[in-house]
Design an enzyme around this catalytic site. Structure first.
Site, PDB file in Angstrom:
ATOM      1  N   HIS A   1       2.092   9.724   7.127  1.00 30.47           N
ATOM      2  CA  HIS A   1       1.325   9.265   8.281  1.00 30.47           C
ATOM      3  C   HIS A   1       2.278   8.740   9.347  1.00 30.47           C
ATOM      4  O   HIS A   1       3.085   7.855   9.069  1.00 30.47           O
ATOM      5  CB  HIS A   1       0.381   8.121   7.889  1.00 30.47           C
ATOM      6  CG  HIS A   1      -0.700   8.518   6.956  1.00 30.47           C
ATOM      7  ND1 HIS A   1      -1.690   7.647   6.581  1.00 30.47           N
ATOM      8  CD2 HIS A   1      -0.968   9.681   6.318  1.00 30.47           C
ATOM      9  CE1 HIS A   1      -2.513   8.249   5.754  1.00 30.47           C
ATOM     10  NE2 HIS A   1      -2.088   9.499   5.573  1.00 30.47           N
ATOM     11  N   HIS A  25       4.470   5.900   7.291  1.00 26.86           N
ATOM     12  CA  HIS A  25       4.378   5.520   5.883  1.00 26.86           C
ATOM     13  C   HIS A  25       3.976   6.725   5.042  1.00 26.86           C
ATOM     14  O   HIS A  25       3.485   7.722   5.562  1.00 26.86           O
ATOM     15  CB  HIS A  25       3.431   4.331   5.664  1.00 26.86           C
ATOM     16  CG  HIS A  25       2.018   4.588   6.082  1.00 26.86           C
ATOM     17  ND1 HIS A  25       1.554   4.329   7.354  1.00 26.86           N
ATOM     18  CD2 HIS A  25       0.972   5.093   5.397  1.00 26.86           C
ATOM     19  CE1 HIS A  25       0.270   4.647   7.431  1.00 26.86           C
ATOM     20  NE2 HIS A  25      -0.108   5.119   6.260  1.00 26.86           N
ATOM     21  N   HIS A  31       0.827  -1.211   0.000  1.00 23.93           N
ATOM     22  CA  HIS A  31       0.000   0.000   0.000  1.00 23.93           C
ATOM     23  C   HIS A  31       0.858   1.256   0.000  1.00 23.93           C
ATOM     24  O   HIS A  31       0.484   2.250  -0.598  1.00 23.93           O
ATOM     25  CB  HIS A  31      -0.930   0.032   1.219  1.00 23.93           C
ATOM     26  CG  HIS A  31      -1.980  -1.016   1.194  1.00 23.93           C
ATOM     27  ND1 HIS A  31      -3.063  -0.960   0.354  1.00 23.93           N
ATOM     28  CD2 HIS A  31      -2.120  -2.157   1.889  1.00 23.93           C
ATOM     29  CE1 HIS A  31      -3.821  -2.026   0.541  1.00 23.93           C
ATOM     30  NE2 HIS A  31      -3.258  -2.761   1.464  1.00 23.93           N
ATOM     31  N   HIS A  50       2.095   8.139   1.466  1.00 25.78           N
ATOM     32  CA  HIS A  50       1.244   8.013   0.283  1.00 25.78           C
ATOM     33  C   HIS A  50       1.734   9.077  -0.682  1.00 25.78           C
ATOM     34  O   HIS A  50       1.930  10.224  -0.282  1.00 25.78           O
ATOM     35  CB  HIS A  50      -0.223   8.285   0.631  1.00 25.78           C
ATOM     36  CG  HIS A  50      -0.796   7.308   1.586  1.00 25.78           C
ATOM     37  ND1 HIS A  50      -1.405   6.153   1.182  1.00 25.78           N
ATOM     38  CD2 HIS A  50      -0.851   7.313   2.932  1.00 25.78           C
ATOM     39  CE1 HIS A  50      -1.815   5.481   2.245  1.00 25.78           C
ATOM     40  NE2 HIS A  50      -1.483   6.165   3.324  1.00 25.78           N
TER      41      HIS A  50
END
Length: 180
Positions: free
Chosen positions: A146, A121, A90, A123
């Site tokens: 995050h 992490h 992801h 994105h």
């Protein structure tokens, strides 16, 4: 140039911890891979108004002077963290090596609870207007960081992940300016 444009704290349950397949985009009913509008089927904690993704409408934001300050404190004198970086399917994720140094998150909407940094992490997208999980006034950004913390009253991340107050995720939206 890199600029952080917003900081929000959301408390909720991690979708990945339950082994259910989820994604950003539309639900794939054939393969049972859930999109954001169906995340409530993955976890009861993701069926409300305080879970990801959200669009922050700045014209409806109000200052609440009664809120306490949110505190992010390093647990070592240099304020550094280290760990193992991997792609979990992801997002690029850094699992924090807590014995070498981590941080805590307290105050604000978290009350008296203490949350310890477990992982961070990212994105991101390949364009300046794609990549962020959240939007501001309907606008997406090139990336979002995050910082995932667990409530220390549960002892560890694995125990905290399915609790309503088990996780706090500090999220930062960002975007880049290009020189022309």
């Amino acid at each position: 140039m890199f600029q952080i444009v917003i900081l929000s704290v959301l408390v909720g349950s991690a979708l990945t911890a339950q082994g259910t397949k989820w994604k950003y985009g539309e639900t794939d009913k054939v393969h049972k891979i859930y999109g954001p509008k169906d995340w409530g089927k993955v976890s009861k904690f993701c069926d409300g108004s305080a879970q990801s993704p959200i669009n922050i409408e700045t014209r409806s934001v109000e200052n609440d002077g009664s809120l306490k300050a949110l505190r992010f404190l390093a647990e070592n004198r240099y304020g550094r963290v280290s760990g193992v970086l991997e792609n979990n399917g992801h997002a690029p994720t850094l699992a924090i090596d807590k014995p070498r140094g981590t941080s805590t998150l307290t105050g604000g909407p978290l009350g008296n609870s203490v949350y310890k940094l477990q992982q961070l992490h990212i994105h991101f997208g390949c364009k300046n207007n794609k990549g962020s999980e959240h939007t501001v006034n309907g606008k997406a950004f090139s990336g979002e960081l995050h910082l995932v913390h667990y409530n220390t009253k549960y002892g560890d991340f694995k125990t905290a992940v399915d609790k309503r107050d088990g996780l706090a995720v500090k999220k930062m939206l960002s975007f880049c300016f290009k020189s022309t």
